[in-house]
Write a protein that holds these residues in place. Sequence first.
Motif, PDB file in Angstrom:
ATOM      1  N   ASP A 175       2.607   8.822  -7.222  1.00 24.95           N
ATOM      2  CA  ASP A 175       3.117  10.194  -7.153  1.00 24.95           C
ATOM      3  C   ASP A 175       4.287  10.420  -8.100  1.00 24.95           C
ATOM      4  O   ASP A 175       4.355  11.440  -8.790  1.00 24.95           O
TER       5      ASP A 175
ATOM      6  N   LYS B 136       1.198   4.115  -3.101  1.00 25.64           N
ATOM      7  CA  LYS B 136       1.070   5.552  -2.890  1.00 25.64           C
ATOM      8  C   LYS B 136       2.261   6.300  -3.488  1.00 25.64           C
ATOM      9  O   LYS B 136       2.095   7.326  -4.159  1.00 25.64           O
TER      10      LYS B 136
ATOM     11  N   GLU C 238       0.830  -1.205   0.000  1.00 23.12           N
ATOM     12  CA  GLU C 238       0.000   0.000   0.000  1.00 23.12           C
ATOM     13  C   GLU C 238       0.871   1.263   0.000  1.00 23.12           C
ATOM     14  O   GLU C 238       0.576   2.239  -0.701  1.00 23.12           O
TER      15      GLU C 238
END
Length: 240
Positions: free
Chosen positions: A27, A23, A19
Amino acid sequence: MTVECFSNIAFIPNDIWVEITIKVATDSIRDLCSLRMTCKAARDAGEAEIVHRSVSIPPPHATPWWWCLNPEAKRFFDRCMVAGNPELLFREALRELFIRRNENAGLQMLNSATNTEHVAAKYALTMTLLLRTDDNDEKQRGLKLYRELDAAGSLTDCKARCFSIMTISWPGEVQIPRIEEQQTVCASPACSTRGHMPLLYDYRRRAAERNSVHAFGGPAHIPCIKCRADYEMQAFVNLA
């Protein structure tokens, strides 16, 4: 006196690492590479298919030229493609449709990318369906998608994305089919704007070349949604 430092990294479950890595991947691709070099847990998490599917692919103008030559970079992007990365599916779909002229493969990729809410892929799919002459149901589906994009105000940004990829990545190679008379969306004899969209597009284009204020606005004032779709088709086929 010796001070011993203990890390809790080893006790973080792998799914939590995945997870975190997702993330970071959404980005920046560079940050993902940096994270994977920090420890074995991060490196292992970075191998997950969902991470490759989630990687944020930089636009063509921000992509280092040497990435296409580096074997490791090529393997990484191949894995992203196999994992179903929406941006790479979108770009490869444009290549299949407008360079290789492989409509079946291109439409399949656009559908897959659109299902992940990739808006530019949805725009390209919309235009491709509207340009079809052999399937009225698909054309109606294209009109439905166009209504959604028009309502969301996404058309300008999506068109710019397509233009950026097709002109920077493959300058001079893209061949988008021309619009035949039977391909127009609006077919109502009672419509006062039917058939005028090519003229309006040419007028706006010439105004843009003169840096005139008349270049702005497009068909936004046209009440007929089908005529606005016809205008967007004119703009799309002239992207390359």
